[in-house]
Design an enzyme around this catalytic site. Structure first.
Site, PDB file in Angstrom:
ATOM      1  N   SER A  65       0.788  -1.234   0.000  1.00 34.77           N
ATOM      2  CA  SER A  65       0.000   0.000   0.000  1.00 34.77           C
ATOM      3  C   SER A  65       0.820   1.283   0.000  1.00 34.77           C
ATOM      4  O   SER A  65       0.275   2.358  -0.257  1.00 34.77           O
ATOM      5  CB  SER A  65      -0.939   0.022   1.198  1.00 34.77           C
ATOM      6  OG  SER A  65      -1.989  -0.886   0.976  1.00 34.77           O
ATOM      7  N   LYS A  68       0.294   3.432  -2.923  1.00 32.43           N
ATOM      8  CA  LYS A  68      -0.954   4.131  -3.267  1.00 32.43           C
ATOM      9  C   LYS A  68      -0.815   5.649  -3.437  1.00 32.43           C
ATOM     10  O   LYS A  68      -1.366   6.205  -4.389  1.00 32.43           O
ATOM     11  CB  LYS A  68      -2.027   3.800  -2.213  1.00 32.43           C
ATOM     12  CG  LYS A  68      -2.468   2.327  -2.264  1.00 32.43           C
ATOM     13  CD  LYS A  68      -3.314   1.980  -1.048  1.00 32.43           C
ATOM     14  CE  LYS A  68      -3.782   0.520  -1.058  1.00 32.43           C
ATOM     15  NZ  LYS A  68      -4.473   0.188   0.212  1.00 32.43           N
ATOM     16  N   TYR A 190      -3.448  -3.170 -10.267  1.00 36.96           N
ATOM     17  CA  TYR A 190      -3.327  -2.875  -8.842  1.00 36.96           C
ATOM     18  C   TYR A 190      -2.472  -3.922  -8.123  1.00 36.96           C
ATOM     19  O   TYR A 190      -1.578  -3.588  -7.338  1.00 36.96           O
ATOM     20  CB  TYR A 190      -4.722  -2.772  -8.214  1.00 36.96           C
ATOM     21  CG  TYR A 190      -4.687  -2.689  -6.706  1.00 36.96           C
ATOM     22  CD1 TYR A 190      -4.296  -1.526  -6.051  1.00 36.96           C
ATOM     23  CD2 TYR A 190      -5.030  -3.806  -5.915  1.00 36.96           C
ATOM     24  CE1 TYR A 190      -4.244  -1.459  -4.663  1.00 36.96           C
ATOM     25  CE2 TYR A 190      -4.993  -3.745  -4.529  1.00 36.96           C
ATOM     26  CZ  TYR A 190      -4.601  -2.572  -3.907  1.00 36.96           C
ATOM     27  OH  TYR A 190      -4.543  -2.506  -2.552  1.00 36.96           O
TER      28      TYR A 190
END
Ligand code: GLN
Length: 602
Positions: A65, A68, A190
């Site tokens: 993450s 992100k 992703y």
């Protein structure tokens, strides 16, 4: 080489936190479970590219993450702020990273750092194919890290095979029209993005890149347009640690982003990037040691964003007036007297550091308070490190506020800040290469107010020359016969640095300038008008000349040599004494002026 105390501090911090074995390695992505729970690295990268490391800072792991915010920046650059905000919000959700937090009406994810928002953001990255999108993401991350990055295919495959919850989120986003296509490709992008391999050192340099306005401080390459950096840092500050974000900001005051691979990327804006890596996670999915280390770092080093104890350096490094600092243009006595008497009407400021509203406001206040009592303000920008748009506008407006009052704000040594000031409306005529030329311009203004229309460079007679003060007509006639009459054309060298010569010059017509060569051309040390003399120093001590003197326009002068002085001694010794007294007087007044300038600069 001896160890830096900063390095020693990190090593100690590392040793202490290595004892913390709380938390568990993520295993919901099966491949992540293979991480060694003891891996532990701490790294700080400064805004100017210095890196301090302790522990496993070169151990690769997947970014997860922590990717992100970087992809969010890329989407902002690709689609523009408005288009991105229509699809993904910027509200902290207070939910876990994998929560399905969508705006009830629109279906827009609350923010780009929870999975729903990150998947939607992935959908906004430009690219014809999934390959092209991933290529652009890898390239961008590589610019942040300053090296080529790749994907850990095993971790990718492992997440792709088990990421059912993220797939569900993807289909919901498709249902709400937040993703415009069938979500499968975007989800794979992703998953790939999360499996990009980085090190703790990479995370620190990525953070330093954000701290540095988007330019990687090690490579000098831009990773993200400066216009989007504050947006990226804002979401990191409010949403970076999921349902722990509020507490995190409260305690550390650092925009940050964690990843389930065990990495944390934190930023002290305008100062530092921090990378910490340790795979054991707490109940929020954040690295347990990482959280503890960042908390301690922030407290020890005073990194909290809202720490107000370190006030920014004031913008004014020095403020003085024409009473203490004069241009190098030597003035005839009457002009010199006036400038001395009214010197406080000409003010010189040296600015420094980062010019932002808070630092430049006292400067503008000072100028406006003196707008009555002074006529000309010079702002030297040589030591300015940055100058933001608001400052450029305020300074340009200060200039245009003063202008109708017959007052001026001039900029000297504006170098790179020249363009933004011009763009903000400052006229080109307000810029000067250095203080000397700006001061000369300001002095001319003071003289023009007092003696309108007067020209000062009219030819002088011998009797008007300071060197011959107190000489009667006979004496002047004797001297005029003895002195050499010499003329120079514009630009011609009168004295060359390094040469030895025993000549003392008296200008009767035209003007001349003393200069030394510098990095960007020449610096003027003095300018002389009719009636003035120069060359005394080497004439007296017979050492080589230290500067060049060139004629500015057509110069007519008289030249005195040692031979003539000896003749004078034999034929009219009193005249020689008088003459040398005048030389001494001239040099004394120069030393006085130099002393006053030095005192003002200290
Ligand atoms: N790839 C991970 C996921 O979507 C990233 C989560 C995280 O690092 N917090 O589950």
């Amino acid at each position: 080489m001896t160890t830096s105390p900063i390095h020693a501090y990190l090593t100690d911090l590392h040793a202490r936190h290595a004892l913390n074995a709380s938390g568990n390695v993520a295993d919901y992505i099966p491949e992540l479970a293979y991480a060694n729970p003891e891996w532990f690295g701490i790294c700080i990268a400064t805004r100017d590219g210095v890196v301090y490391e302790a522990g496993d800072t070169r151990q690769p792991f997947t970014i997860q993450s922590a990717s992100k915010p970087l992809t969010y920046g890329l989407a902002l650059a690709d689609c523009g702020e408005d288009a991105v905000l229509r699809k993904v919000g910027v509200e902290p959700s207070g939910d876990a990273f994998n929560a399905i937090s969508l705006q009830p009406q629109t279906g827009a994810p609350l923010n780009p750092l929870i999975n729903a928002g990150a998947i939607a953001t992935c959908g906004l990255v430009r690219g014809e194919s999934a390959d092209e999108k991933l290529g652009r993401i890898l390239e961008t991350f590589g610019r942040y890290a300053g090296r080529e990055l790749d994907v850990d295919e095993r971790v990718y495959a492992s997440e792709s095979a088990t990421g059912h919850r993220n797939r569900a989120i993807g289909w919901m986003l498709r249902g709400f029209g937040i993703l415009s296509d069938e979500p499968t490709a975007t989800l794979e992008t992703y998953f790939h993005q999360c499996a990009i391999r980085v090190t703790c050192r990479d995370l620190a340099i990525m953070g330093a890149t954000l701290a540095n306005g988007g330019v990687n401080p090690v490579t000098g390459e831009r990773a993200i347009d400066a216009a989007y950096v504050d947006h990226v840092l804002s979401v990191m500050a409010t949403c970076g640690m999921y349902d722990f974000s509020g507490e995190w900001l409260y305690q550390t005051g650092l925009p940050a982003k964690s990843g389930v691979g065990g990495g944390i990327l934190a930023v002290q804006p305008a100062r530092l990037g921090i990378g910490v890596f340790s795979p054991r996670l707490d109940e929020h999915g954040n690295s347990a040691r990482g959280i503890a280390v960042c908390r301690e770092l922030a407290a020890d080093l005073g990194l909290h964003l809202f720490d107000v104890s370190g006030r920014p350096a004031p913008a004014i490094r020095m403020a003085t007036t024409r009473r203490s600092v004069a241009s190098s243009r030597r003035r005839p006595p009457e002009a010199a007297d006036h400038l001395r008497a009214f010197g406080s009407r000409l003010r010189l400021y040296h600015a420094q550091g980062s010019l932002v509203f808070a630092s430049v406001e006292p400067l503008i206040r000072d100028i406006m308070e003196r707008a009555e009592s002074a006529d000309c303000f010079i702002l030297n920008l040589k030591s300015v490190e940055s100058l933001d748009g608001a400052t450029a506008r305020l300074l340009a407006q200060t200039h245009s506020t003063l202008e109708p009052l017959g007052k001026s704000l001039l900029f000297s040594e504006a170098s790179t800040w020249w363009e933004s000031l011009i763009a903000a409306g400052a006229p080109r005529s307000a810029f000067f290469a250095d203080d000397d030329f700006a001061l000369e311009y300001g002095e001319n203004g003071l003289l023009e107010r007092r003696f309108p229309g007067r020209t000062w460079d009219t030819p002088a007679t011998l009797a008007e020359c300071a060197l011959f003060a107190g000489f009667d007509a006979d004496a002047l006639a004797t001297l005029d016969r003895m002195l050499e009459h010499r003329n120079y054309g514009p630009g011609q060298t009168m004295i060359a640095a390094g040469h030895s010569s025993n000549e003392l010059f008296v200008i009767l017509r035209g003007s001349a300038m003393v200069s030394i060569p510098t990095r960007n051309g020449v610096t003027r040390l003095a300018a002389f008008a009719p009636g003035m003399s120069f060359g005394e120093i080497a004439f007296i001590d017979r050492a080589p000349r230290t500067a060049n003197v060139t004629a500015i326009d057509a110069v007519a002068c008289r030249v005195l040599t040692h031979e003539m002085l000896s003749r004078l001694e034999r034929e009219a010794s009193l005249l020689k004494i008088r003459l040398l007294e005048n030389v001494a007087l001239g040099m004394t007044s120069l030393i006085r002026q130099a002393d006053a300038e030095l005192a003002a600069l200290r």
